[in-house]
Design a protein around this motif. Structure first.
Motif, PDB file in Angstrom:
ATOM      1  N   ASP A 336       0.837  -1.317   0.010  1.00 56.06           N
ATOM      2  CA  ASP A 336       0.029  -0.057   0.099  1.00 56.06           C
ATOM      3  C   ASP A 336       0.968   1.158  -0.137  1.00 56.06           C
ATOM      4  OD1 ASP A 336      -2.314  -1.430   0.038  1.00 56.06           O
ATOM      5  OD2 ASP A 336      -2.407  -1.534   2.278  1.00 56.06           O
ATOM      6  N   LEU A 337       1.896   1.402   0.860  1.00 49.96           N
ATOM      7  CA  LEU A 337       2.966   2.364   0.880  1.00 49.96           C
ATOM      8  C   LEU A 337       3.404   2.762  -0.617  1.00 49.96           C
ATOM      9  CD1 LEU A 337       4.027   4.245   2.652  1.00 49.96           C
ATOM     10  CD2 LEU A 337       5.649   2.624   3.689  1.00 49.96           C
ATOM     11  N   PHE A 338       3.919   1.503  -1.047  1.00 52.94           N
ATOM     12  CA  PHE A 338       4.379   1.633  -2.575  1.00 52.94           C
ATOM     13  C   PHE A 338       3.600   2.361  -3.348  1.00 52.94           C
ATOM     14  CE2 PHE A 338       5.527   0.381  -6.633  1.00 52.94           C
ATOM     15  CZ  PHE A 338       6.902   0.476  -6.708  1.00 52.94           C
ATOM     16  N   ARG A 339       2.335   1.976  -3.302  1.00 49.77           N
ATOM     17  CA  ARG A 339       1.214   2.330  -4.189  1.00 49.77           C
ATOM     18  C   ARG A 339       1.079   3.914  -3.967  1.00 49.77           C
ATOM     19  NH1 ARG A 339      -3.058  -1.679  -3.260  1.00 49.77           N
ATOM     20  NH2 ARG A 339      -1.576  -3.279  -3.620  1.00 49.77           N
ATOM     21  N   GLU A 340       1.166   4.421  -2.721  1.00 49.79           N
ATOM     22  CA  GLU A 340       0.952   5.812  -2.285  1.00 49.79           C
ATOM     23  C   GLU A 340       2.175   6.547  -2.751  1.00 49.79           C
ATOM     24  OE1 GLU A 340      -0.396   7.309   1.234  1.00 49.79           O
ATOM     25  OE2 GLU A 340      -1.756   5.600   1.991  1.00 49.79           O
ATOM     26  N   MET A 341       3.283   6.123  -2.486  1.00 48.77           N
ATOM     27  CA  MET A 341       4.565   6.846  -3.149  1.00 48.77           C
ATOM     28  C   MET A 341       4.777   6.700  -4.629  1.00 48.77           C
ATOM     29  SD  MET A 341       7.232   4.761  -0.557  1.00 48.77           S
ATOM     30  CE  MET A 341       8.898   5.715  -0.762  1.00 48.77           C
ATOM     31  N   GLY A 345       4.372  10.524  -6.701  1.00 46.41           N
ATOM     32  CA  GLY A 345       5.097  10.956  -7.981  1.00 46.41           C
ATOM     33  C   GLY A 345       6.503  10.549  -7.768  1.00 46.41           C
ATOM     34  N   TRP A 346       6.726   9.773  -6.854  1.00 45.65           N
ATOM     35  CA  TRP A 346       8.234   8.853  -6.784  1.00 45.65           C
ATOM     36  C   TRP A 346       8.337   8.159  -7.921  1.00 45.65           C
ATOM     37  CZ3 TRP A 346      11.404   7.710  -2.332  1.00 45.65           C
ATOM     38  CH2 TRP A 346      11.366   8.406  -1.077  1.00 45.65           C
ATOM     39  N   HIS A 347       9.470   7.966  -8.287  1.00 48.60           N
ATOM     40  CA  HIS A 347       9.953   6.890  -9.398  1.00 48.60           C
ATOM     41  C   HIS A 347      10.213   5.531  -8.700  1.00 48.60           C
ATOM     42  CE1 HIS A 347      12.374   4.536 -12.134  1.00 48.60           C
ATOM     43  NE2 HIS A 347      12.337   5.432 -13.016  1.00 48.60           N
ATOM     44  N   ALA A 351      11.418   4.630  -4.891  1.00 46.72           N
ATOM     45  CA  ALA A 351      10.381   3.858  -3.713  1.00 46.72           C
ATOM     46  C   ALA A 351      11.254   2.888  -3.385  1.00 46.72           C
ATOM     47  CB  ALA A 351       9.060   4.032  -4.715  1.00 46.72           C
ATOM     48  N   GLU A 352      11.455   1.900  -4.176  1.00 45.14           N
ATOM     49  CA  GLU A 352      11.886   0.590  -3.910  1.00 45.14           C
ATOM     50  C   GLU A 352      13.018   0.952  -2.930  1.00 45.14           C
ATOM     51  OE1 GLU A 352      12.675  -2.355  -7.018  1.00 45.14           O
ATOM     52  OE2 GLU A 352      14.550  -2.668  -5.848  1.00 45.14           O
ATOM     53  N   HIS A 353      14.140   1.597  -3.507  1.00 46.31           N
ATOM     54  CA  HIS A 353      15.386   1.791  -2.615  1.00 46.31           C
ATOM     55  C   HIS A 353      14.969   2.458  -1.100  1.00 46.31           C
ATOM     56  CE1 HIS A 353      19.607   2.175  -2.901  1.00 46.31           C
ATOM     57  NE2 HIS A 353      19.392   3.496  -2.167  1.00 46.31           N
ATOM     58  N   ALA A 354      14.150   3.343  -1.341  1.00 47.14           N
ATOM     59  CA  ALA A 354      13.870   3.872   0.152  1.00 47.14           C
ATOM     60  C   ALA A 354      13.107   2.843   1.159  1.00 47.14           C
ATOM     61  CB  ALA A 354      12.951   4.960  -0.132  1.00 47.14           C
ATOM     62  N   LEU A 355      12.034   2.121   0.419  1.00 46.94           N
ATOM     63  CA  LEU A 355      11.590   1.240   1.267  1.00 46.94           C
ATOM     64  C   LEU A 355      12.299   0.119   1.743  1.00 46.94           C
ATOM     65  CD1 LEU A 355       8.066   0.587  -0.562  1.00 46.94           C
ATOM     66  CD2 LEU A 355       8.222   1.447   1.729  1.00 46.94           C
ATOM     67  N   MET A 356      13.251  -0.602   0.666  1.00 44.38           N
ATOM     68  CA  MET A 356      13.888  -1.487   0.816  1.00 44.38           C
ATOM     69  C   MET A 356      15.294  -1.093   2.152  1.00 44.38           C
ATOM     70  SD  MET A 356      13.983  -4.114  -2.401  1.00 44.38           S
ATOM     71  CE  MET A 356      14.833  -5.554  -1.399  1.00 44.38           C
ATOM     72  N   ASN A 357      15.882  -0.140   1.763  1.00 44.42           N
ATOM     73  CA  ASN A 357      16.881   0.215   2.695  1.00 44.42           C
ATOM     74  C   ASN A 357      16.529   0.478   3.925  1.00 44.42           C
ATOM     75  OD1 ASN A 357      19.133  -0.355   1.157  1.00 44.42           O
ATOM     76  ND2 ASN A 357      18.629   1.863  -0.160  1.00 44.42           N
ATOM     77  N   THR A 358      15.249   1.214   3.993  1.00 41.46           N
ATOM     78  CA  THR A 358      14.974   1.840   5.594  1.00 41.46           C
ATOM     79  C   THR A 358      14.478   0.576   6.211  1.00 41.46           C
ATOM     80  OG1 THR A 358      13.570   2.798   4.096  1.00 41.46           O
ATOM     81  CG2 THR A 358      14.742   4.005   5.993  1.00 41.46           C
ATOM     82  N   PHE A 359      13.612  -0.005   5.811  1.00 37.17           N
ATOM     83  CA  PHE A 359      12.977  -1.242   6.361  1.00 37.17           C
ATOM     84  C   PHE A 359      13.707  -2.384   6.492  1.00 37.17           C
ATOM     85  CE2 PHE A 359       9.256   1.197   4.840  1.00 37.17           C
ATOM     86  CZ  PHE A 359       8.652   1.378   6.181  1.00 37.17           C
TER      87      PHE A 359
END
Lengths: 474, 99
Positions: A336-341, A345-347, A351-359
């Motif tokens: 859901d978060l990815f969809r929102e990102m 307007g995220w590329h 978005a993948e990078h941000a999610l995977m690196n932080t999570f």
């Protein structure tokens, strides 16, 4: 996958501990890590005259899993006794299922770039786990050379589902991909933690190879005791290579069981003494048949949530993600978060990078709204330092979290705050400043480190770098 | 129905029984008699009869997933031939024959 004209043929047997409160046939509480032998009773210690009573929640969880795997739910299922002698099995038999398991004939689709891979599920049945044996003396807990063994019966009787696939997997990577998605499905069904490192998910592989185009199956071997997805893939790879070498040298593969030693990457024969199995299955006379009522099956069917495979497929097809990333992002509630990102307007790559690196750096249950707010801020402020984003991600799971004020408090990006810190550090390290100016530019990292420590990681490394270079020039 | 000497020895081995020659002969006879008695059933026309898995006409007997107290470790270990702390101590597992 074929190697030198050889095709691996792999089937998997997966054991999953169900996350019930009590054991399969008695009401001893399940408690991972409890003091040894503190969760036992006359039933799970097999005292004479005791009788098993099945756990209703375990039966329901198994049916639910069966439905998620597209299985046929048996109108009438039986428990059987499977006999063998071992110290971890006090009754001398394990209560399992034999010819009429609760679930059979399912299929599980694993999304792949060229279209789904269909893996047929032969059966999913319910049984009890054995106790835990610790080998004492001898090298590192191995059976060989142990002086004696210690048994802890806390685990004995834990509800265990065994899932058996057809040999539909044809590469170590396919096996790993299947297991990862199966694990995610089990976790989202809420029936097990399915953690390999805790032993709540275990997988054995049946492996053979055949010439490309050959239809018949050749002799298979079994690979046991692999406790991570990578080891499973590597174990299968090693065994496939061994079998190919045996056939190519004119030899013959014999039926055998191996352990995969992750430390050496080597296969070790599992038991010194190999005989044909003779378990003398018989219907468990202490238990009556299970006939799942239609209403129960329908209620459980309604409880099966949207499965991760559809989210993974969407992430791969519509957003160009790799299977690995899709599996990661496809988890609830990241999907859901990815969809929102994306909507914000995220590329997709960012978005993948941000999610995977932080999570991958934290372990909290995300509060979706807080996270979405945080990432909307992050979307326009890419310069935020990673430690701050990780901290904020972690903090966002707490009630009352608000991204803007939190970040304003944590992130030192402002030069008016950063400059005094940098000045102080340069003043305190005059010899290094002199060396840097004399050409030892490698010292820049030293200064950056000092500033980051001083700001407790809140400063943006890029900004610090730039600012330091500038100041050191003068 | 006769049971072979090899079958008797095989079953004895699975049950971890060491039999004397006399016992092998005697048990072979007895097991043969049991098999013969049970074999009577096969003389009947039973194609349409579903196998009986349980003498009681009951299904779906189960308990709710509510924990009940377990035994204290000392009670659990009271009958253990040997203990090591709160573990049951047993001979090294490799020494235990597996079927």
């Amino acid at each position: 996958m074929t190697t030198n004209g050889w095709e691996p043929v792999v089937g998997l047997e997966i054991h999953v501990h169900l996350k019930t409160r009590t054991k399969m046939f008695c009401r001893c509480e399940l408690a991972y890590g409890a003091p040894e032998n503190s969760r036992t009773c006359p039933v799970c210690l097999a005292h004479p005259g005791t009788l098993p009573v099945p756990n209703r929640a375990a039966i329901e969880a198994t049916i639910k899993l069966g439905l998620a795997l597209g299985c046929r739910i048996a109108p009438r299922a039986l428990f059987h006794r499977k006999h063998y002698f071992y110290p971890d099995l006090p009754k001398g038999y394990q209560i399992s299922q034999y010819d009429v398991p609760l679930c059979s004939d399912g299929r599980f689709a694993v999304p792949a770039p060229g279209g789904d891979r269909e893996i047929e599920i032969v059966r999913a049945h319910l049984e009890e786990d054995a106790a835990k044996t610790v080998h004492v003396g001898g090298e590192s807990g191995r059976i060989g050379g142990a002086a004696h063994s210690n048994v802890d019966f806390n685990r004995g009787g834990t509800p265990l589902v065994e899932i058996v696939t057809r040999p539909d997997l044809h590469s170590p990577e396919d096996a790993r991909a299947f297991l990862q998605l199966l694990r995610q499905t089990i976790v989202e069904l809420g029936i097990s933690d399915a953690e390999m490192e805790k032993g709540t998910l275990r997988a054995d592989a049946n492996i053979s190879v055949r010439r490309a185009g050959e239809r018949a199956l050749r002799t298979r071997t079994e690979l046991k005791n692999m406790n991570s997805f990578s080891f499973i893939a590597r174990g299968i790879e090693a065994e496939v290579a061994r079998q190919v070498a045996v056939w190519e040298s004119g030899g013959e593969v014999t039926q055998q069981t191996f352990d995969y030693d992750a430390a050496t990457g080597k296969l070790r024969p599992h038991r010194t003494k190999e005989e044909a199995e003779d378990y003398r299955y018989l219907p468990e006379p202490d238990l009556v048949p299970v006939e799942p009522p239609a209403e129960l099956v329908e209620r459980l069917r309604a409880e099966v949530p949207e499965l991760p495979s559809s989210r993974v497929r969407l992430l791969m097809d519509a957003h160009g993600r790799s299977y690995e990333s899709a599996l990661f992002i496809g988890r609830l509630p990241f999907a859901d978060l990815f969809r929102e990102m994306i909507k914000a307007g995220w590329h997709a790559d960012d978005a993948e990078h941000a999610l995977m690196n932080t999570f991958s750096a934290i372990d909290v249950r995300p509060e979706l709204e807080n996270l979405a707010e945080l990432y909307r801020v992050y979307a326009v402020r890419h310069e935020l330092p990673r430690p701050v984003v990780i901290e904020a991600t972690s903090a966002s799971s707490r009630a009352g979290f608000s991204a803007e004020p939190y970040l304003a408090q944590r992130a030192v990006a402002d030069l008016s705050e950063l400059d005094p810190v940098i000045d102080r550090i340069l003043a305190a390290n005059e010899p290094q400043v002199a060396q840097y100016r004399a050409g030892k530019e490698g010292l820049l990292g030293f200064f950056v480190g000092q500033v980051m420590r001083e700001t407790q990681g809140k400063a943006s490394p890029q900004v610090v770098n730039e600012r330091l270079r500038e100041k050191l020039k003068s | 129905m006769a049971i072979s000497r090899d079958d008797v020895l095989h079953v004895a081995k699975l049950a971890r029984l060491a039999l004397t020659e006399d016992e092998v002969a005697r048990l072979g006879e007895q097991l043969g008699a049991i098999l013969e008695a049970v074999g009577k059933v096969s003389e009947l026309e039973l194609d349409d009869v579903p196998p009986t898995s349980h003498p009681l006409d009951l299904v779906n007997v189960w308990g709710e997933d509510e924990p009940r107290p377990s035994l204290p470790a000392d009670d659990a270990l009271a009958n253990a031939p040997e203990r090591d702390g709160d573990f049951f101590r047993v001979p090294p597992a490799a020494a235990v024959e597996t079927p």
